[in-house]
Design a protein around this motif. Structure first.
Motif, PDB file in Angstrom:
ATOM      1  N   GLY A 164      27.781 -12.458  22.916  1.00 57.66           N
ATOM      2  CA  GLY A 164      28.709 -11.395  22.337  1.00 57.66           C
ATOM      3  C   GLY A 164      28.513  -9.742  23.376  1.00 57.66           C
ATOM      4  N   LEU A 165      28.786  -8.813  22.022  1.00 54.75           N
ATOM      5  CA  LEU A 165      29.233  -7.919  22.612  1.00 54.75           C
ATOM      6  C   LEU A 165      28.305  -6.843  21.716  1.00 54.75           C
ATOM      7  N   MET A 166      27.524  -5.791  22.133  1.00 55.19           N
ATOM      8  CA  MET A 166      26.231  -4.472  22.165  1.00 55.19           C
ATOM      9  C   MET A 166      26.880  -2.954  22.027  1.00 55.19           C
ATOM     10  N   CYS A 167      26.701  -2.180  21.183  1.00 56.73           N
ATOM     11  CA  CYS A 167      27.422  -1.152  21.324  1.00 56.73           C
ATOM     12  C   CYS A 167      26.503   0.144  21.038  1.00 56.73           C
ATOM     13  N   ILE A 168      26.445   1.588  21.799  1.00 59.48           N
ATOM     14  CA  ILE A 168      26.271   2.497  20.238  1.00 59.48           C
ATOM     15  C   ILE A 168      27.559   3.595  20.493  1.00 59.48           C
ATOM     16  N   PRO A 169      27.706   3.849  19.885  1.00 57.16           N
ATOM     17  CA  PRO A 169      28.585   4.847  19.233  1.00 57.16           C
ATOM     18  C   PRO A 169      27.852   6.041  19.499  1.00 57.16           C
ATOM     19  N   PRO A 170      29.049   7.423  19.676  1.00 55.86           N
ATOM     20  CA  PRO A 170      29.036   8.736  20.000  1.00 55.86           C
ATOM     21  C   PRO A 170      27.904   9.126  18.115  1.00 55.86           C
ATOM     22  N   ILE A 171      27.065   9.853  18.980  1.00 58.30           N
ATOM     23  CA  ILE A 171      26.136  10.615  17.863  1.00 58.30           C
ATOM     24  C   ILE A 171      27.020  11.364  17.007  1.00 58.30           C
ATOM     25  N   CYS A 172      27.090  11.026  15.547  1.00 62.72           N
ATOM     26  CA  CYS A 172      28.014  11.352  14.226  1.00 62.72           C
ATOM     27  C   CYS A 172      27.220  11.676  13.371  1.00 62.72           C
ATOM     28  N   ASP A 173      28.029  13.434  12.559  1.00 54.26           N
ATOM     29  CA  ASP A 173      27.115  13.780  11.449  1.00 54.26           C
ATOM     30  C   ASP A 173      26.879  13.029  10.582  1.00 54.26           C
ATOM     31  N   SER A 174      27.736  11.914  10.387  1.00 56.78           N
ATOM     32  CA  SER A 174      27.376  10.821   8.859  1.00 56.78           C
ATOM     33  C   SER A 174      27.962   9.650   9.599  1.00 56.78           C
ATOM     34  N   PRO A 175      26.367   9.050   9.058  1.00 57.27           N
ATOM     35  CA  PRO A 175      26.517   7.306   9.019  1.00 57.27           C
ATOM     36  C   PRO A 175      28.537   6.737   9.216  1.00 57.27           C
ATOM     37  N   GLN A 176      28.860   7.236   8.667  1.00 52.46           N
ATOM     38  CA  GLN A 176      29.469   7.216   7.520  1.00 52.46           C
ATOM     39  C   GLN A 176      31.254   7.150   9.159  1.00 52.46           C
ATOM     40  N   LYS A 177      30.569   7.814   9.657  1.00 53.34           N
ATOM     41  CA  LYS A 177      32.127   8.293  10.307  1.00 53.34           C
ATOM     42  C   LYS A 177      31.731   7.450  11.992  1.00 53.34           C
ATOM     43  N   ASN A 178      30.813   6.723  12.125  1.00 58.23           N
ATOM     44  CA  ASN A 178      30.416   5.067  12.785  1.00 58.23           C
ATOM     45  C   ASN A 178      31.691   4.380  12.364  1.00 58.23           C
ATOM     46  N   SER A 179      31.862   4.313  11.420  1.00 57.13           N
ATOM     47  CA  SER A 179      32.495   3.034  10.785  1.00 57.13           C
ATOM     48  C   SER A 179      33.745   3.024  11.623  1.00 57.13           C
ATOM     49  N   LYS A 180      34.222   3.567  12.423  1.00 62.78           N
ATOM     50  CA  LYS A 180      35.233   4.019  13.008  1.00 62.78           C
ATOM     51  C   LYS A 180      35.322   3.236  14.023  1.00 62.78           C
ATOM     52  N   PHE A 181      34.388   3.218  14.541  1.00 68.12           N
ATOM     53  CA  PHE A 181      33.856   2.706  16.223  1.00 68.12           C
ATOM     54  C   PHE A 181      33.076   1.500  16.062  1.00 68.12           C
ATOM     55  N   PHE A 182      32.971   1.242  14.470  1.00 65.60           N
ATOM     56  CA  PHE A 182      32.282  -0.334  14.426  1.00 65.60           C
ATOM     57  C   PHE A 182      33.031  -0.732  13.679  1.00 65.60           C
ATOM     58  N   ASP A 183      33.739  -0.539  13.034  1.00 68.56           N
ATOM     59  CA  ASP A 183      35.587  -2.037  12.651  1.00 68.56           C
ATOM     60  C   ASP A 183      36.378  -1.744  14.536  1.00 68.56           C
ATOM     61  N   LYS A 184      36.647  -0.672  15.089  1.00 67.26           N
ATOM     62  CA  LYS A 184      36.631  -1.071  16.412  1.00 67.26           C
ATOM     63  C   LYS A 184      35.638  -2.415  17.518  1.00 67.26           C
ATOM     64  N   ASN A 186      33.571  -4.437  15.922  1.00 65.34           N
ATOM     65  CA  ASN A 186      34.256  -5.833  15.365  1.00 65.34           C
ATOM     66  C   ASN A 186      35.188  -6.803  15.930  1.00 65.34           C
ATOM     67  N   ASN A 187      36.578  -5.739  15.490  1.00 63.65           N
ATOM     68  CA  ASN A 187      37.953  -6.438  16.361  1.00 63.65           C
ATOM     69  C   ASN A 187      37.974  -6.684  17.325  1.00 63.65           C
ATOM     70  N   ILE A 188      36.991  -5.825  18.414  1.00 65.27           N
ATOM     71  CA  ILE A 188      37.304  -6.508  19.872  1.00 65.27           C
ATOM     72  C   ILE A 188      36.076  -7.656  19.817  1.00 65.27           C
ATOM     73  N   PHE A 189      35.850  -8.008  18.763  1.00 64.92           N
ATOM     74  CA  PHE A 189      34.511  -8.960  18.832  1.00 64.92           C
ATOM     75  C   PHE A 189      35.017 -10.692  18.344  1.00 64.92           C
ATOM     76  N   ILE A 190      35.918  -9.964  17.394  1.00 60.57           N
ATOM     77  CA  ILE A 190      36.915 -11.239  17.171  1.00 60.57           C
ATOM     78  C   ILE A 190      38.034 -11.339  17.900  1.00 60.57           C
ATOM     79  N   ASP A 191      38.720 -10.873  18.006  1.00 59.02           N
ATOM     80  CA  ASP A 191      39.723 -11.216  19.192  1.00 59.02           C
ATOM     81  C   ASP A 191      39.089 -11.775  19.945  1.00 59.02           C
ATOM     82  N   ILE A 192      38.317 -11.585  21.635  1.00 56.34           N
ATOM     83  CA  ILE A 192      37.428 -12.587  21.557  1.00 56.34           C
ATOM     84  C   ILE A 192      36.694 -13.137  21.478  1.00 56.34           C
TER      85      ILE A 192
END
Ligand SMILES: *Cc1c(COP(=O)(O)O)cnc(C)c1O
Length: 238
Positions: A164-184, A186-192
């Motif tokens: 599988g895959l692992m990531c450490i997204p950039p440090i964001c000032d709110s957890p919601q902002k990380n959602s776009k990285f998490f979604d990205k 997840n898309n790669i994960f599904i695609d592979i």
């Protein structure tokens, strides 16, 4: 070791368990669909083993030296030990027979060395590919655009298995902002996953830490790595 620390860890453990359950349910999954791994860097083994006694089943270390110095004392009859930090090629042989999963593979060279050292032990090592999802210069991990190239180059190595895959997204000032990285991610994960590549299975999507594991689960994570929310703020001076 103070009673207070143990009771804090117990309180935190239950709270995290509850939030994981909640986030899992929000996405139509169950608590058991999500793996709760505790990031244990700087944490005393007595405290780690206490968390294991509460039901924690996965622990992850970041540094080879620290892992080795604690290795004999972990309660590994009841928990799985993984490596989650940046791994130098020349240190692979020191841990390859000691961990159940290496989460941080980001180069052909590293994958090749893990395969080679695993062969010496007659084992196949499970690995995750670490993706530098925020495209940050300072971070380890392979660029999202190069993941397929990496997979193509390592898929035939005999003694590794990509899980599988692992990531450490950039440090964001709110957890919601990380959602776009998490979604990205997840898309790669599904695609592979959809490509059904031999020797490449997408079972584990490891993302989300203390500040954002809830959001990560909402975006599809099935493994979260939580440190300070469980054990308290880290003291690097000790
Ligand atoms: C330290 C660490 C974590 C946990 O970080 P917290 O913010 O303390 O929860 C997760 N993943 C990796 C790779 C880490 O090094």
């Amino acid at each position: 070791m103070t009673e207070k620390l143990f009771s804090d860890v117990e309180y935190n453990y239950k709270l995290i368990e509850q939030r994981i359950s909640e986030a899992a349910e929000k996405t139509g999954r169950k608590r058991d669909d999500i793996t709760f791994l505790a990031a244990t860097k700087t944490v005393d083994v007595e405290v780690i083993n206490y968390a294991i006694s509460l039901g924690l089943k996965y622990i992850g270390e970041n540094r080879v030296q620290e892992l080795l110095s604690k290795y004999e004392r972990y309660d590994l009859d009841n928990a799985s030990l993984q490596f989650i930090g940046h791994l130098q090629t020349n240190k692979v042989r020191q841990i390859v027979d000691k961990v159940d999963l290496i989460q941080s593979v980001d180069s052909v060279k590293l994958a090749k060395e893990i395969s080679k050292q695993s062969e010496k032990h007659g084992i196949t090592s499970d690995i995750l590919i670490e993706v530098n999802i925020g495209d940050e210069d300072s971070k380890s991990g392979i660029d999202a655009s190069s993941v397929y190239e990496l997979i193509d180059e390592i898929k035939d190595f005999p003694n590794i298995s990509v899980k599988g895959l692992m990531c450490i997204p950039p440090i964001c000032d709110s957890p919601q902002k990380n959602s776009k990285f998490f979604d990205k991610m997840n898309n790669i994960f599904i695609d592979i996953s959809a490509k059904n590549i031999d020797n490449i299975s997408m079972d584990i999507l490891s993302m989300g830490m203390s500040a954002d594991y809830y959001e990560a689960i909402l975006s599809g994570a099935n493994m979260v790595r939580v440190g300070s929310s469980l054990f308290g703020a880290r003291d690097y001076q000790r």
